[in-house]
Design a protein around this motif. Structure first.
Motif, PDB file in Angstrom:
ATOM      1  N   ARG A  78     -16.677  46.120  25.753  1.00 41.15           N
ATOM      2  CA  ARG A  78     -16.473  47.411  25.104  1.00 41.15           C
ATOM      3  C   ARG A  78     -17.635  47.740  24.175  1.00 41.15           C
ATOM      4  O   ARG A  78     -18.165  46.871  23.489  1.00 41.15           O
ATOM      5  CB  ARG A  78     -15.165  47.400  24.323  1.00 41.15           C
ATOM      6  CG  ARG A  78     -13.931  47.382  25.182  1.00 41.15           C
ATOM      7  CD  ARG A  78     -12.672  47.279  24.321  1.00 41.15           C
ATOM      8  NE  ARG A  78     -12.574  45.966  23.676  1.00 41.15           N
ATOM      9  CZ  ARG A  78     -11.594  45.629  22.839  1.00 41.15           C
ATOM     10  NH1 ARG A  78     -10.647  46.512  22.548  1.00 41.15           N
ATOM     11  NH2 ARG A  78     -11.559  44.424  22.312  1.00 41.15           N
ATOM     12  N   THR A  79     -18.025  49.005  24.159  1.00 40.36           N
ATOM     13  CA  THR A  79     -19.075  49.430  23.241  1.00 40.36           C
ATOM     14  C   THR A  79     -18.522  49.468  21.826  1.00 40.36           C
ATOM     15  O   THR A  79     -17.313  49.421  21.588  1.00 40.36           O
ATOM     16  CB  THR A  79     -19.601  50.811  23.631  1.00 40.36           C
ATOM     17  OG1 THR A  79     -18.538  51.776  23.502  1.00 40.36           O
ATOM     18  CG2 THR A  79     -20.100  50.823  25.072  1.00 40.36           C
ATOM     19  N   ALA A  80     -19.426  49.573  20.871  1.00 38.66           N
ATOM     20  CA  ALA A  80     -19.002  49.616  19.471  1.00 38.66           C
ATOM     21  C   ALA A  80     -18.133  50.840  19.197  1.00 38.66           C
ATOM     22  O   ALA A  80     -17.177  50.769  18.421  1.00 38.66           O
ATOM     23  CB  ALA A  80     -20.229  49.615  18.558  1.00 38.66           C
ATOM     24  N   ARG A  81     -18.454  51.949  19.827  1.00 35.46           N
ATOM     25  CA  ARG A  81     -17.638  53.155  19.642  1.00 35.46           C
ATOM     26  C   ARG A  81     -16.230  52.942  20.170  1.00 35.46           C
ATOM     27  O   ARG A  81     -15.236  53.339  19.538  1.00 35.46           O
ATOM     28  CB  ARG A  81     -18.300  54.325  20.355  1.00 35.46           C
ATOM     29  CG  ARG A  81     -17.464  55.602  20.432  1.00 35.46           C
ATOM     30  CD  ARG A  81     -18.241  56.667  21.208  1.00 35.46           C
ATOM     31  NE  ARG A  81     -17.438  57.843  21.440  1.00 35.46           N
ATOM     32  CZ  ARG A  81     -16.609  58.010  22.472  1.00 35.46           C
ATOM     33  NH1 ARG A  81     -16.455  57.016  23.334  1.00 35.46           N
ATOM     34  NH2 ARG A  81     -15.931  59.126  22.627  1.00 35.46           N
ATOM     35  N   GLU A  82     -16.112  52.311  21.336  1.00 33.84           N
ATOM     36  CA  GLU A  82     -14.793  52.038  21.895  1.00 33.84           C
ATOM     37  C   GLU A  82     -14.021  51.038  21.037  1.00 33.84           C
ATOM     38  O   GLU A  82     -12.804  51.171  20.869  1.00 33.84           O
ATOM     39  CB  GLU A  82     -14.945  51.512  23.327  1.00 33.84           C
ATOM     40  CG  GLU A  82     -15.486  52.538  24.300  1.00 33.84           C
ATOM     41  CD  GLU A  82     -15.859  51.923  25.637  1.00 33.84           C
ATOM     42  OE1 GLU A  82     -16.023  52.677  26.612  1.00 33.84           O
ATOM     43  OE2 GLU A  82     -15.998  50.685  25.703  1.00 33.84           O
ATOM     44  N   LEU A  83     -14.720  50.044  20.509  1.00 33.78           N
ATOM     45  CA  LEU A  83     -14.052  49.085  19.635  1.00 33.78           C
ATOM     46  C   LEU A  83     -13.490  49.765  18.392  1.00 33.78           C
ATOM     47  O   LEU A  83     -12.353  49.499  17.984  1.00 33.78           O
ATOM     48  CB  LEU A  83     -15.028  47.985  19.233  1.00 33.78           C
ATOM     49  CG  LEU A  83     -15.355  46.926  20.285  1.00 33.78           C
ATOM     50  CD1 LEU A  83     -16.480  46.032  19.800  1.00 33.78           C
ATOM     51  CD2 LEU A  83     -14.126  46.097  20.610  1.00 33.78           C
ATOM     52  N   LEU A  84     -14.287  50.634  17.787  1.00 34.70           N
ATOM     53  CA  LEU A  84     -13.812  51.317  16.587  1.00 34.70           C
ATOM     54  C   LEU A  84     -12.621  52.215  16.911  1.00 34.70           C
ATOM     55  O   LEU A  84     -11.636  52.247  16.156  1.00 34.70           O
ATOM     56  CB  LEU A  84     -14.948  52.133  15.972  1.00 34.70           C
ATOM     57  CG  LEU A  84     -14.596  52.932  14.709  1.00 34.70           C
ATOM     58  CD1 LEU A  84     -14.060  52.012  13.628  1.00 34.70           C
ATOM     59  CD2 LEU A  84     -15.809  53.714  14.217  1.00 34.70           C
ATOM     60  N   ALA A  85     -12.687  52.931  18.030  1.00 33.08           N
ATOM     61  CA  ALA A  85     -11.565  53.794  18.411  1.00 33.08           C
ATOM     62  C   ALA A  85     -10.303  52.971  18.646  1.00 33.08           C
ATOM     63  O   ALA A  85      -9.208  53.362  18.216  1.00 33.08           O
ATOM     64  CB  ALA A  85     -11.930  54.599  19.664  1.00 33.08           C
ATOM     65  N   ASP A  86     -10.429  51.826  19.303  1.00 34.70           N
ATOM     66  CA  ASP A  86      -9.262  50.979  19.544  1.00 34.70           C
ATOM     67  C   ASP A  86      -8.676  50.459  18.241  1.00 34.70           C
ATOM     68  O   ASP A  86      -7.448  50.386  18.088  1.00 34.70           O
ATOM     69  CB  ASP A  86      -9.646  49.812  20.452  1.00 34.70           C
ATOM     70  CG  ASP A  86      -9.929  50.248  21.874  1.00 34.70           C
ATOM     71  OD1 ASP A  86      -9.526  51.369  22.240  1.00 34.70           O
ATOM     72  OD2 ASP A  86     -10.555  49.474  22.627  1.00 34.70           O
ATOM     73  N   HIS A  87      -9.520  50.102  17.282  1.00 35.13           N
ATOM     74  CA  HIS A  87      -9.020  49.568  16.016  1.00 35.13           C
ATOM     75  C   HIS A  87      -8.352  50.654  15.172  1.00 35.13           C
ATOM     76  O   HIS A  87      -7.326  50.398  14.524  1.00 35.13           O
ATOM     77  CB  HIS A  87     -10.156  48.911  15.237  1.00 35.13           C
ATOM     78  CG  HIS A  87     -10.536  47.559  15.742  1.00 35.13           C
ATOM     79  ND1 HIS A  87     -11.180  47.358  16.949  1.00 35.13           N
ATOM     80  CD2 HIS A  87     -10.350  46.308  15.220  1.00 35.13           C
ATOM     81  CE1 HIS A  87     -11.388  46.064  17.138  1.00 35.13           C
ATOM     82  NE2 HIS A  87     -10.887  45.402  16.107  1.00 35.13           N
ATOM     83  N   VAL A  88      -8.922  51.845  15.192  1.00 32.71           N
ATOM     84  CA  VAL A  88      -8.287  52.933  14.436  1.00 32.71           C
ATOM     85  C   VAL A  88      -6.953  53.307  15.072  1.00 32.71           C
ATOM     86  O   VAL A  88      -5.957  53.530  14.360  1.00 32.71           O
ATOM     87  CB  VAL A  88      -9.234  54.146  14.358  1.00 32.71           C
ATOM     88  CG1 VAL A  88      -8.529  55.343  13.712  1.00 32.71           C
ATOM     89  CG2 VAL A  88     -10.489  53.795  13.568  1.00 32.71           C
ATOM     90  N   LYS A  89      -6.894  53.373  16.400  1.00 32.87           N
ATOM     91  CA  LYS A  89      -5.620  53.666  17.063  1.00 32.87           C
ATOM     92  C   LYS A  89      -4.594  52.576  16.769  1.00 32.87           C
ATOM     93  O   LYS A  89      -3.403  52.865  16.594  1.00 32.87           O
ATOM     94  CB  LYS A  89      -5.839  53.795  18.578  1.00 32.87           C
ATOM     95  CG  LYS A  89      -6.481  55.098  18.988  1.00 32.87           C
ATOM     96  CD  LYS A  89      -6.460  55.299  20.490  1.00 32.87           C
ATOM     97  CE  LYS A  89      -7.365  54.323  21.183  1.00 32.87           C
ATOM     98  NZ  LYS A  89      -7.421  54.558  22.646  1.00 32.87           N
ATOM     99  N   ALA A  90      -5.048  51.330  16.724  1.00 34.58           N
ATOM    100  CA  ALA A  90      -4.120  50.252  16.398  1.00 34.58           C
ATOM    101  C   ALA A  90      -3.552  50.432  14.998  1.00 34.58           C
ATOM    102  O   ALA A  90      -2.352  50.217  14.767  1.00 34.58           O
ATOM    103  CB  ALA A  90      -4.836  48.905  16.517  1.00 34.58           C
ATOM    104  N   MET A  91      -4.390  50.845  14.051  1.00 36.39           N
ATOM    105  CA  MET A  91      -3.898  51.068  12.691  1.00 36.39           C
ATOM    106  C   MET A  91      -2.911  52.221  12.650  1.00 36.39           C
ATOM    107  O   MET A  91      -1.887  52.167  11.948  1.00 36.39           O
ATOM    108  CB  MET A  91      -5.088  51.340  11.767  1.00 36.39           C
ATOM    109  CG  MET A  91      -4.708  51.408  10.303  1.00 36.39           C
ATOM    110  SD  MET A  91      -4.033  49.838   9.713  1.00 36.39           S
ATOM    111  CE  MET A  91      -3.071  50.383   8.310  1.00 36.39           C
ATOM    112  N   VAL A  92      -3.175  53.280  13.394  1.00 35.03           N
ATOM    113  CA  VAL A  92      -2.253  54.411  13.459  1.00 35.03           C
ATOM    114  C   VAL A  92      -0.915  53.972  14.053  1.00 35.03           C
ATOM    115  O   VAL A  92       0.161  54.347  13.556  1.00 35.03           O
ATOM    116  CB  VAL A  92      -2.877  55.563  14.274  1.00 35.03           C
ATOM    117  CG1 VAL A  92      -1.857  56.677  14.497  1.00 35.03           C
ATOM    118  CG2 VAL A  92      -4.109  56.117  13.576  1.00 35.03           C
ATOM    119  N   CYS A  93      -0.961  53.177  15.094  1.00 37.04           N
ATOM    120  CA  CYS A  93       0.280  52.720  15.731  1.00 37.04           C
ATOM    121  C   CYS A  93       1.080  51.815  14.799  1.00 37.04           C
ATOM    122  O   CYS A  93       2.317  51.894  14.751  1.00 37.04           O
ATOM    123  CB  CYS A  93      -0.047  52.000  17.036  1.00 37.04           C
ATOM    124  SG  CYS A  93      -0.745  53.064  18.326  1.00 37.04           S
TER     125      CYS A  93
END
Length: 680
Positions: free
Chosen positions: A600-615
C-alpha cells in the motif's frame, strides 16, 4: 472416422512431431559432447595404422584426448543433474481415494468414456484452474525405507510409470454443480491420452529436467569453485531450453488441441454453460482473497472456509447484480463438494495453503496464526484491525507532538479521540465546496512533500520524515522539498532509507528533522501536488503523517522478519514445513509465491488508518458494529446498514484538508468525535 476423431488425431500427430523435434535437440547435444571423443578415436586409429605419425600428430592426440575427457566428464555431470534434479511441482492438497470415492469414480467414468488412461491421483489447488501434472520423477515419490535389501526382491516403493495427477481448483468444487465440474474436467482428463505417448513423455521429461537444472544452478551461497561449475551448467541448460522452447510450446498446444477435440463427445453443451461458471468463480475467488482474506492474514488469522466463502460471495453478487440472477438458482442442484467425504477438512487445508501461497503465512496453525470462522470474522478481524490501526495512528501523532485538543486550556479527554485526528488534518485554508467529481481519479502516493508543523525536537518520527521536510526560500516561506525515492521503498519494506537503523534514534531521543522549522504550518502552500498530473494528492500535514505511518509499519514488519529469522513463528513468516504430504515437492523459500496486492502507498495507509479511527468512534459512541461484506470485505454497519460513502469523505479530509463532508456524516450518524475510544 468422425470429424472429432480426425481433429484429435491431427492434434496428437502435431504434438508427436514437435516432441521428436525436442528429442532431436537432445540427440544433437549428445553428438556435440561425443564429437571430441570421436575425433580422438580417429587420431588413435590413424596412429596405430601408421597414417598419422610424427610429433605433431602425437601432440594432437594428447590435446584432443584431454579435451575429450573434459567434455565427456562435463556432459556426464550435466546429464546426471538433468536426470536427477527435482522438477518443480505445484503446491497442492492431496485427495486420497478413500476421502473422495465419488470424485474418483466420476473421473474414472470420464476417462473410460474418453478412452484415455485414468489419472493416477487427484489433488486440489487454491486457484481457479485445472491441469494435469506429471509426478513420476523419483524425487516426487515417498522416501525409501532404510535397511532394504536389494537382493531380497524388488523395491516396494519404486515408482512404476504412472499417469499424471489431476489437479483441480478447489473453488470449482464448491461453486460448480456435479455436472458442470464433469464438463469442465473432460478436456483436462482427455489430455492423459497424448501424455501417454512415449515420445511426448520423453520430451516432457527432458524439458522439465533442463528447467530443474537451471534452478539447481541458480541456488546461491556456494563456494567460488562450485559457483563456476554451476554457471557452466546453467549456461548449457539455458541454451538447450532456448532451442526447445518453441517446439515444446507447440507440442503442448497440440496436446491441448487433441484433448479438446476428444472431449467434444462428452457433455459438450453443458461445457459451454460451465465455462461461464469458471469465469464467475474466478471473479468471486479473486474478490474474496483481496478484499476479505488479506485483512485477516495481516492480523495473523486465516479464514478456514475460503471455498465456502466463494459461494457466499457469488450468491451476494447474484443478489446485487441483475445480470447474475440466474446463477443463484443453480444452488438447488447437487454441489461438486458433495463428492468429498469431509468437505470441511478439505476446505480448511486448501484455505491454509492459500494463505501460505498468497501471503507467505506459516504452514501450520499456531498461537500467532490461528483459523477464524466467518461468524467470528467481524469481531476477531474487522474490529481488531480497526483498533490496531487507530492505536498506531495515535502513537504516530504522539511522536509528532500533536496535542489532544486545539484548546490548550481544555480538559484532557481521557483517551484518544477522533477529534484529535480531524483537527490535525484540517487545513484552515481549505475551501468548503468540493469539485464535481473529486474521487474519480486514481490514487497517488501523496507523500512527495511534507510540512513541518506539529513536530518538535526529539520526536520519534522526525527522522523518518526527514526526507519530507520543507525548505525555506529567500522570502521566508516554505516550499515543499521533493522525496525522490518515495516510490523506491513503498510501505511494508524494511529497506527504506529512513529505516535502516530503527533503534538508532528511539522516540524522544532522536534528532528532529524539523529543528529549524516553525511550530505551526505555513498555510500559504497547503496542498501537495503530483508532478505529472498537477493534481492535489494531499496536504502537507497528511503527507508528513503518511510518511511517519509508512516508517512505523516498516519498523514493525522489520521486527517480524527479524523474529522469524531467529526461529520465532510470527504471522506472515514462512515456516519450514509445507502443506500436507506434498510439502517435500516444492520449495517454500520464496513465499509468498503469488502476492495478491502490491504494498500500500503512504496515501492509502493514511486513508485506511483514518477510516479505522472513524469506525472505532462509530462503534464506541454511536452503537455501530463491525461487519463483513462478501464482496467489499470489512464494513461498518450503522443502524444495521452497510456504510458505503465513508471513503470519499475521508479522502476529502486527507487530500484537501476539508473536514466538512466527514463532520456532516458524523453528525448525521450520531457519532461523537470528541469522545475517547477504546484501542488495543
Amino acid at each position: 472416422m468422425t470429424s472429432t476423431g480426425i481433429g484429435a488425431e491431427a492434434g496428437a500427430q502435431a504434438a508427436r512431431t514437435r516432441a521428436l523435434a525436442v528429442l532431436r535437440i537432445r540427440g544433437r547435444a549428445l553428438a556435440v559432447a561425443l564429437l571430441p571423443a570421436a575425433a580422438l578415436v580417429i587420431l588413435l586409429t590413424g596412429g596405430s595404422t601408421g597414417h598419422f605419425v610424427g610429433r605433431g600428430w602425437d601432440t594432437a592426440r594428447w590435446t584432443v584426448g584431454v579435451l575429450a575427457v573434459i567434455v565427456l566428464l562435463a556432459a556426464a555431470g550435466i546429464a546426471v543433474v538433468v536426470a536427477r534434479a527435482r522438477p518443480a511441482v505445484s503446491p497442492t492438497v492431496p485427495i486420497p481415494e478413500e476421502s473422495a470415492p465419488d470424485l474418483y469414480r466420476m473421473v474414472r467414468d470420464l476417462a473410460d468414456r474418453l478412452d484415455v488412461p485414468v489419472p493416477s491421483a487427484i489433488a486440489l489447488t487454491p486457484d481457479c484452474d485445472s491441469w494435469l501434472e506429471d509426478r513420476t520423477h523419483p524425487a516426487h515419490g515417498p522416501p525409501a525405507p532404510k535397511g532394504h535389501d536389494e537382493l531380497a526382491g524388488p523395491h516396494p516403493h519404486r515408482r512404476a510409470p504412472a499417469a499424471p495427477v489431476l489437479v483441480i481448483g478447489s473453488p470449482f468444487l464448491w461453486w460448480m454443480r456435479v455436472g458442470e465440474l464433469r464438463a469442465v474436467l473432460a478436456p483436462v482428463v482427455a489430455g492423459t491420452g497424448p501424455s501417454a505417448h512415449p515420445d511426448i513423455a520423453a520430451a516432457r521429461r527432458f524439458v522439465r529436467g533442463l528447467d530443474a537444472a537451471v534452478a539447481v544452478a541458480a541456488v546461491p551461497a556456494r563456494c567460488p569453485g562450485t559457483r563456476l561449475v554451476c554457471a557452466g551448467l546453467g549456461w548449457v541448460a539455458r541454451l538447450l531450453l532456448r532451442g526447445c522452447r518453441e517446439h515444446a510450446a507447440l507440442m503442448e498446444r497440440g496436446v491441448a488441441a487433441a484433448a479438446a477435440e476428444r472431449a467434444q463427445a462428452v457433455d459438450y453443451g453443458l461445457r459451454i454453460v460451465a465455462q461461464e461458471q469458471v469465469g464467475l468463480a474466478y471473479a468471486g475467488w479473486d474478490r474474496l482473497l483481496t478484499r476479505v482474506a488479506v485483512p485477516a492474514w495481516r492480523m495473523g488469522r486465516w479464514p478456514s472456509r475460503l471455498d465456502a466463502g466463494v459461494v457466499a460471495a457469488l450468491t451476494e453478487l447474484s443478489r446485487r447484480d441483475r445480470l447474475a440472477e440466474g446463477f443463484a438458482s443453480r444452488l438447488g442442484e447437487r454441489p461438486a463438494c458433495d463428492l468429498l467425504e469431509e468437505p470441511g477438512l478439505v476446505d480448511e487445508a486448501a484455505s491454509l495453503l492459500a494463505a501460505r501461497l498468497f501471503h507467505g503465512g506459516p504452514a501450520e496453525p499456531g498461537p500467532d496464526w490461528s483459523p477464524v470462522d466467518w461468524q467470528e470474522y467481524p469481531d476477531e478481524v474487522v474490529d481488531r484491525t480497526w483498533r490496531t490501526d487507530a492505536a498506531r495512528l495515535h502513537r504516530v501523532l504522539d511522536s509528532l507532538g500533536v496535542r489532544a485538543t486545539l484548546d490548550p486550556f481544555a480538559p484532557d479527554p481521557g483517551g484518544p479521540t477522533l477529534a484529535r485526528v480531524l483537527d490535525h488534518l484540517t487545513d484552515p485554508t481549505a475551501k468548503t465546496t468540493r469539485r464535481d467529481h473529486p474521487y474519480d481519479r486514481t490514487g497517488h502516493e501523496g507523500i512527495g512533500h511534507a510540512g513541518a508543523g506539529h513536530a518538535r525536537e526529539g520526536t520519534g518520527c522526525a527522522e523518518d520524515a526527514d526526507a519530507y521536510t520543507t525548505e525555506h526560500d529567500e522570502a521566508g516561506h516554505t516550499t515543499a522539498g521533493h522525496a525522490e525515492d518515495a516510490d523506491a521503498h513503498p510501505a511494508g519494506h524494511a529497506e527504506s532509507g529512513h529505516d535502516k537503523d530503527p533503534d538508532a534514534h528511539p522516540a524522544g531521543h532522536g534528532e528532529s528533522g524539523y529543528d529549524d522549522a516553525p511550530a505551526v504550518y505555513d498555510t500559504r502552500r497547503s496542498a501537495v501536488y503530483d508532478e505529472e498530473t498537477e493534481e492535489a494528492t494531499g496536504t502537507e500535514r497528511s503527507a508528513a503523517l503518511a510518511a511517519c505511518l509508512t516508517a512505523a509499519i516498516a519498523r514493525e514488519e522489520a521486527a517480524v522478519a527479524a523474529t522469524a529469522a531467529t526461529g520465532g513463528p510470527l504471522p506472515g513468516s514462512p515456516a519450514p514445513a509445507g502443506q500436507g504430504p506434498d510439502s517435500a515437492l516444492w520449495d517454500d523459500g520464496s513465499l509468498p509465491l503469488f502476492p495478491l496486492q502490491p504494498p500500500r502507498t503512504a496515501r492509502e495507509l493514511l486513508a485506511d488508518h483514518v477510516k479505522a479511527m472513524v469506525c472505532c468512534a462509530a462503534v464506541d459512541t454511536a452503537g455501530a458494529a463491525p461487519g463483513l461484506d462478501w464482496l467489499d470485505g470489512p464494513s461498518l454497519l450503522v443502524d444495521g446498514e452497510r456504510t458505503a460513502d465513508l471513503t470519499p469523505r475521508v479522502l476529502s479530509l486527507i487530500e484537501e484538508g476539508d473536514p466538512a463532508p466527514l463532520r456532516a456524516w458524523l453528525v448525521e450518524s450520531g457519532i461523537r468525535p470528541e469522545k475517547p475510544v477504546r484501542l488495543v
